[in-house]
Design a protein around this motif. Sequence first.
Motif, PDB file in Angstrom:
ATOM      1  N   GLU A  36       1.471  -5.766  -9.357  1.00 17.21           N
ATOM      2  CA  GLU A  36       1.937  -4.385  -9.522  1.00 17.21           C
ATOM      3  C   GLU A  36       2.202  -3.734  -8.174  1.00 17.21           C
ATOM      4  N   ARG A  37       1.273  -3.933  -7.234  1.00 18.40           N
ATOM      5  CA  ARG A  37       1.430  -3.319  -5.908  1.00 18.40           C
ATOM      6  C   ARG A  37       2.665  -3.872  -5.199  1.00 18.40           C
ATOM      7  N   ARG A  38       2.917  -5.174  -5.346  1.00 25.00           N
ATOM      8  CA  ARG A  38       4.089  -5.759  -4.693  1.00 25.00           C
ATOM      9  C   ARG A  38       5.378  -5.199  -5.278  1.00 25.00           C
ATOM     10  N   ILE A  39       5.423  -5.045  -6.592  1.00 22.20           N
ATOM     11  CA  ILE A  39       6.627  -4.508  -7.231  1.00 22.20           C
ATOM     12  C   ILE A  39       6.839  -3.056  -6.815  1.00 22.20           C
ATOM     13  N   GLU A  40       5.741  -2.291  -6.749  1.00 24.99           N
ATOM     14  CA  GLU A  40       5.835  -0.881  -6.378  1.00 24.99           C
ATOM     15  C   GLU A  40       6.169  -0.687  -4.897  1.00 24.99           C
ATOM     16  N   SER A  41       6.089  -1.769  -4.109  1.00 23.42           N
ATOM     17  CA  SER A  41       6.459  -1.670  -2.697  1.00 23.42           C
ATOM     18  C   SER A  41       7.975  -1.537  -2.521  1.00 23.42           C
ATOM     19  N   HIS A  42       8.730  -1.871  -3.568  1.00 26.32           N
ATOM     20  CA  HIS A  42      10.188  -1.701  -3.526  1.00 26.32           C
ATOM     21  C   HIS A  42      10.503  -0.210  -3.512  1.00 26.32           C
ATOM     22  N   SER A  43      11.385   0.197  -2.630  1.00 25.99           N
ATOM     23  CA  SER A  43      11.679   1.623  -2.456  1.00 25.99           C
ATOM     24  C   SER A  43      12.153   2.295  -3.740  1.00 25.99           C
ATOM     25  N   PHE A  44      12.871   1.552  -4.568  1.00 24.63           N
ATOM     26  CA  PHE A  44      13.441   2.157  -5.765  1.00 24.63           C
ATOM     27  C   PHE A  44      12.612   1.925  -7.022  1.00 24.63           C
ATOM     28  N   VAL A  45      11.387   1.428  -6.855  1.00 22.93           N
ATOM     29  CA  VAL A  45      10.471   1.298  -7.994  1.00 22.93           C
ATOM     30  C   VAL A  45       9.446   2.419  -7.920  1.00 22.93           C
ATOM     31  N   LYS A  46       9.475   3.272  -8.909  1.00 24.91           N
ATOM     32  CA  LYS A  46       8.558   4.416  -8.940  1.00 24.91           C
ATOM     33  C   LYS A  46       7.182   4.020  -9.453  1.00 24.91           C
ATOM     34  N   ASP A  47       7.164   3.148 -10.448  1.00 28.17           N
ATOM     35  CA  ASP A  47       5.891   2.746 -11.055  1.00 28.17           C
ATOM     36  C   ASP A  47       6.069   1.379 -11.697  1.00 28.17           C
ATOM     37  N   ALA A  48       4.994   0.591 -11.730  1.00 32.90           N
ATOM     38  CA  ALA A  48       5.052  -0.737 -12.347  1.00 32.90           C
ATOM     39  C   ALA A  48       3.791  -0.982 -13.155  1.00 32.90           C
TER      40      ALA A  48
END
Length: 256
Positions: free
Chosen positions: A83-95
């Motif tokens: 989850e933290r890795r996905i949320e590290s993407h600038s355009f991902v608000k929440d995972a």
Amino acid sequence: MKAKETFLRIAGIIGGCVVLFLMISFVEKRELGYRIDDIDVEIENAFENFFVDEDDVMSLIMENEGDSILGDQFGRVSLKAIERRIESHSFVKDAEVYRDLKGHLVVKAKQNKPIARLMGTRGNNAYVGEDGDLLPVSSKYTARVPVVTGAYVNEMMKLSNVHEGEYDVKVYDLINYINANKFWTMQVGQIDIDSKGYVVMYPQVGKLRMEFGQIEDVEKKFKKLEIFFKQILPTKGWDAYQKKVNVAFKDQIICD
């Protein structure tokens, strides 16, 4: 008698602890036994914004996991870390990452929604997200949002979130006001702000200058602009005033 009751109470507590330990061990072993058979990626707002796609999410999932986590035991995969890795993407608000009953790893990612694009005088560009955070531009997709230009944008670009600056919050509120009204969304294509915070807006089509002035009395100024577009122009003729309309001054609509 009391000694017997005490013994039974202690024995009950010990027995309960043993049962609880066995249950936890059973759950842990069962969880370890489940393997990841497939990965399902769901991206919210996928049809409105295209800044994040399934390939981006999969790349983040596999990061530091070798070629694949398929076949790995669920108990040995940190869902929170994914989850933290996905949320590290600038355009991902929440995972959100979890296992479903089919043995699939389910990934739900919510995109950050841009509300405006900042274009500074030095060639620097960024998006303003719906929560006020500044997002990088993307080579994949260009959002159809109002463009904010002018010298003041250079100062905004120094922030990580527009809520860090007092006047920047006013700019953010102005953008949201425009985006919340279908008429103004169709009318306003560019918001130019000089170094002193003076706002001039330009329509989607044409070169009419809409001099707004400082960002204050926003509703009253838009009301005057509405009078200009819906009453003055239809009465005087659409070609009567093509250069500018100024609503910066109290109780005045200056047309040219």
